[in-house]
Design an enzyme around this catalytic site. Structure first.
Site, PDB file in Angstrom:
ATOM      1  CB  SER A  10      38.537  40.540  33.717  1.00  0.00           C
ATOM      2  OG  SER A  10      37.374  41.336  33.854  1.00  0.00           O
ATOM      3  CG  HIS A  11      38.729  45.171  37.837  1.00  0.00           C
ATOM      4  ND1 HIS A  11      39.743  45.416  36.932  1.00  0.00           N
ATOM      5  CD2 HIS A  11      39.024  45.900  38.939  1.00  0.00           C
ATOM      6  CE1 HIS A  11      40.598  46.262  37.461  1.00  0.00           C
ATOM      7  NE2 HIS A  11      40.187  46.574  38.677  1.00  0.00           N
ATOM      8  CB  SER A  12      34.010  40.914  36.058  1.00  0.00           C
ATOM      9  OG  SER A  12      32.993  39.952  35.904  1.00  0.00           O
ATOM     10  CG  ASP A  68      39.351  44.452  33.369  1.00  0.00           C
ATOM     11  OD1 ASP A  68      40.307  44.733  34.119  1.00  0.00           O
ATOM     12  OD2 ASP A  68      38.296  43.940  33.791  1.00  0.00           O
ATOM     13  CB  SER A  71      43.671  48.386  39.951  1.00  0.00           C
ATOM     14  OG  SER A  71      42.452  47.729  39.689  1.00  0.00           O
TER      15      SER A  71
END
Length: 128
Positions: A10-12, A68, A71
């Site tokens: 995930s980006h987070s 997600d 990228s």
């Protein structure tokens, strides 16, 4: 018992951690590794984190990677290539639902390709 491993990308880091918490409520015996956020703790993805997660999650039964955003997919594809594993697969499914199904099915001992097939059946796009 060896089972198919799971990687959450995930980006987070908080999203990855929250999903991990959810998955641990239903399955404790599957390797679930996190690759959330950048190396500096920011929003984004890290190729190194993904590579490390693949290595940790791989018990020899295979690894499923769930992601997600776009990228994250690109970094996951590169990580699979760099890891040189023929048993690591990027799953095209919603992050939460896909990872949930993958984790539960790995926990009951399903084989890698059976889990992938089951997920693909769940997320068919229908144009009516």
């Amino acid at each position: 018992m060896s089972a198919v491993g799971i990687v959450l990308i995930s980006h987070s880091d908080k999203i990855a951690e929250g999903l991990y918490e959810l998955l641990r409520q239903v399955e404790q015996n599957v390797a679930i590794e996190l690759a959330g956020g950048t190396d500096e703790g920011g929003i984004g993805t890290s190729l190194d984190k993904i590579l490390q997660a693949i290595e940790k999650a791989d018990s020899g039964e295979g690894v499923l990677l769930f992601y997600d955003l776009g990228s994250a997919k690109m970094n996951a594809e590169l990580a699979i290539e760099l890891a040189g594993k023929d048993n690591a697969y990027l799953v095209e499914a919603p992050l939460i639902e896909g990872a949930y199904i993958g984790t539960v099915e790995a926990g009951i001992g399903k084989r890698l390709h059976d889990i992938i097939e089951g997920i693909q059946k769940q997320f068919t796009v229908i144009n009516e």
